[in-house]
Design a protein around this motif. Structure first.
Motif, mmCIF file in Angstrom:
data_model
loop_
_atom_site.group_PDB
_atom_site.id
_atom_site.type_symbol
_atom_site.label_atom_id
_atom_site.label_comp_id
_atom_site.label_asym_id
_atom_site.label_seq_id
_atom_site.Cartn_x
_atom_site.Cartn_y
_atom_site.Cartn_z
ATOM 1 N N LEU A 73 0.825 -1.209 0.000
ATOM 2 C CA LEU A 73 0.000 0.000 0.000
ATOM 3 C C LEU A 73 0.857 1.257 0.000
ATOM 4 N N THR A 74 1.976 1.244 0.727
ATOM 5 C CA THR A 74 2.903 2.388 0.716
ATOM 6 C C THR A 74 3.468 2.593 -0.681
ATOM 7 N N ASP A 75 3.849 1.505 -1.330
ATOM 8 C CA ASP A 75 4.382 1.580 -2.691
ATOM 9 C C ASP A 75 3.338 2.102 -3.674
ATOM 10 N N ILE A 76 2.099 1.649 -3.505
ATOM 11 C CA ILE A 76 1.016 2.113 -4.399
ATOM 12 C C ILE A 76 0.781 3.614 -4.227
ATOM 13 N N LYS A 77 0.834 4.100 -2.983
ATOM 14 C CA LYS A 77 0.622 5.538 -2.733
ATOM 15 C C LYS A 77 1.713 6.365 -3.383
ATOM 16 N N ARG A 78 2.939 5.846 -3.379
ATOM 17 C CA ARG A 78 4.057 6.586 -3.994
ATOM 18 C C ARG A 78 3.932 6.658 -5.511
ATOM 19 N N SER A 79 3.351 5.646 -6.105
ATOM 20 C CA SER A 79 3.275 5.559 -7.576
ATOM 21 C C SER A 79 2.312 6.558 -8.160
#
Length: 133
Positions: free
Chosen positions: A127-133
């Protein structure tokens, strides 16, 4: 009463769970067995050709021509306490992974549920990675 609605690629399933209480001869309240009814309906079979044409016409309309006066937009504050995924239960998939022994020991150190902890750690990272993308 609880209604669970799921949709697969080719099937829509509605499950209705109902808890009923019954009274014993001494007046105590006992829980009766849960009733479970399952209704299956293959998607798309219930529409007439007229209904299909109406839906196609609505889908072709530009957004600014759709009358949404009966469904006003929510104020911005309506979403301030929203919680992502509170009722979301993703499908679990069995996998086999090779992990370093010290990582497994660290996960198991806190007791039962180490696989759930692994899933939680991976989900947070995802989820953290998705928010950054």
């Amino acid at each position: 009463m609880l209604v669970a609605h799921t949709v697969d690629d080719d099937e829509e399933v509605i499950r209705i769970f109902r808890h009923e209480r019954q009274h014993a001869t001494n007046g105590a309240c006992m829980r009766k067995a849960t009733k479970h009814r399952k209704v299956k309906r293959t998607s798309g079979n219930g529409l007439t050709s007229r209904q299909k044409k109406e839906l196609a016409a609505l889908a072709a309309l530009p957004d600014d021509q759709i009358d949404t006066s009966d469904i006003p937009e929510l104020p911005p504050g309506a979403w301030k306490d929203a919680v992502r995924g509170r009722f979301y239960r993703p499908v679990k998939q069995v996998v086999s992974m090779r992990l370093d022994a010290d990582v497994v020991a660290w996960l198991k150190k806190r007791g039962k549920g180490y696989q759930t902890r692994v899933n939680s750690i991976l989900r947070q990272t995802m989820l953290t990675d998705i928010k950054r993308s």
